[in-house]
Design an enzyme around this catalytic site. Structure first.
Site, short mmCIF file in Angstrom:
data_model
loop_
_atom_site.label_atom_id
_atom_site.label_comp_id
_atom_site.label_asym_id
_atom_site.label_seq_id
_atom_site.Cartn_x
_atom_site.Cartn_y
_atom_site.Cartn_z
N LYS A 168 0.68 -1.27 -0.06
CA LYS A 168 -0.04 0.01 -0.13
C LYS A 168 0.92 1.24 -0.11
CE LYS A 168 -4.24 -2.12 0.49
NZ LYS A 168 -5.30 -1.77 -0.39
N LYS A 268 -12.78 -8.05 -8.07
CA LYS A 268 -13.48 -8.25 -6.96
C LYS A 268 -14.87 -8.51 -7.18
CE LYS A 268 -10.08 -5.79 -3.84
NZ LYS A 268 -9.92 -4.58 -3.11
MG MG Z 1 -7.00 -2.09 -4.25
#
Ligand code: MG
Length: 377
Positions: A168, A268
């Protein structure tokens, strides 16, 4: 199945350590779990919405309300024998709430698999010659305090077998961190970065500095609704762009690919509102020769099992967010998923039993439940 009642729960799983991303911090993973009941049949689903509406509009308490007061009553009112493909008409008048909708679809797919003795992985990839036995393990690492902390974390994950490491990033916490991560992985481990939309096009020069580290892609650098600037950014950097939050349907995914906003697709299923649509997008990407992979949402056991089943789809050409349960949680509502295998090539077994292929631990589920309601006709 003929759905007669729906059990809704919120469970609370303590995280091994808080997970920090540009969009927020999760310390306790609350999640909505649903169970469909009808005659001898049952099906389990999990809603991917996070505790707070920081990744997308949906969040645990909102999703619970949407399920309890809007979606489940429509499901029950539809009556008769329902399959997952009936849901688009049952929910046709409800705008949004894709993660809540996908949780019901997952429960119907689980029920279908249990009844027909078919694994979810086979339902999602019916033309595949046979379910994969295992999928490569990939992990996402949240924002840490220093590059040194990140290097130590990356080294630990690589030693555990993870062959793909996602870091991240956020403005000011990028170049030095990715350099440290790359030094820790060496060249052979797949490395990528996820910005969760934290940058603007004016940051293109900084993002171009990431080109030096051989990332397989940078994920969602700009805001979710900014496809055209993603396409412009793609012209200014050499690292491939992958989109996550932006891709809310098959149509948007195609527009993103056509416009050059991305060249890699994060799938997703809960973000698309459908596991079947996610599988069809993987089919579509495979037909176009587009790299795609399955993303995660700090999933509990049901969502993790489903993601692993989807990651076995042949269209998932890159390693996804497919991590061991213990990476995030000390306990779960089913047996933990584990990584095995040597450095850089660890894998996670794909559940091959009927439906989700997992057994829910009733005692742990009960212990972790902080709210429950049953909705009947
Ligand atoms: Mg992501």
């Amino acid at each position: 199945m003929h759905v007669e009642a729906v059990e809704l729960r919120v469970i609370a799983l303590p995280m091994v350590s808080p997970f920090v991303a540009a969009h927020g911090t999760v310390s306790t993973r609350t999640a909505v779990i649903i169970r469909l009941l009808g005659g001898e049949d049952e099906g389990w689903g999990e809603c991917a919405a996070l505790p707070e509406p920081t990744y997308s509009e949906e969040f645990v308490d909102g999703a619970y309300l949407a399920l309890q007061e809007q979606l489940v009553p429509r499901l029950l009112a539809a009556g008769g024998t329902l399959t997952a493909t009936d849901l688009s008409s049952a929910f046709a008048d409800v705008i949004g709430h894709p993660m809540a909708k996908a949780s019901i679809e997952l429960a119907l797919l689980d029920a279908q698999g249990r009844r027909d003795s078919i694994a979810l992985t086979q339902i999602l990839a019916p033309h595949s010659p046979g379910p994969s036995q295992h999928v490569p393990a990939g992990v996402a690492i949240g924002l840490l305090a220093t590059p040194e902390d990140l290097a130590a974390e990356v080294s630990a994950r690589v030693a555990e077998g993870y062959g793909r490491i996602k870091i991240k990033i956020a403005p000011g916490r990028d170049i030095d961190f990715i350099r440290a991560a790359r030094n820790a992985t060496g060249a052979s481990i797949e490395l990528c970065a996820d910005a969760n939309g934290a940058y603007v096009l004016d940051d293109a020069k900084t993002l171009a500095e990431l080109d030096a580290f051989g990332l397989s892609y940078i994920e969602q650098p700009l805001a979710a609704d900014d496809l055209l600037n993603h396409a412009e950014l793609a012209r200014r950097i050499s690292t491939r762009i992958c989109l996550d939050e932006s891709l809310t349907s098959a149509t948007v995914t195609q527009e993103a690919l056509d416009s050059g906003a991305c060249s890699v697709v994060c799938v997703k299923a809960p973000r698309f509102g459908s596991w079947l649509e996610a599988a069809s997008i993987l089919d579509h990407c495979a037909g176009l020769g587009i790299d795609a992979w399955v993303g995660g949402m700090l999933d509990c056991g049901i969502g993790r099992a489903a993601n692993i089943a989807l990651a076995a789809h042949p269209g998932a050409t890159l390693t996804g967010d497919i991590a061991a349960t213990s990476r995030f949680f000390t306990e779960d509502i089913c047996a933990p998923f584990t990584v095995s295998g040597p450095r850089g090539s660890g894998t996670i077994d794909v559940p091959v039993g009927p439906g989700l292929g997992i057994a829910i631990d009733a005692a742990t589920l009960s212990k972790l439940t902080i709210r429950t309601d049953t909705v009947r006709l």
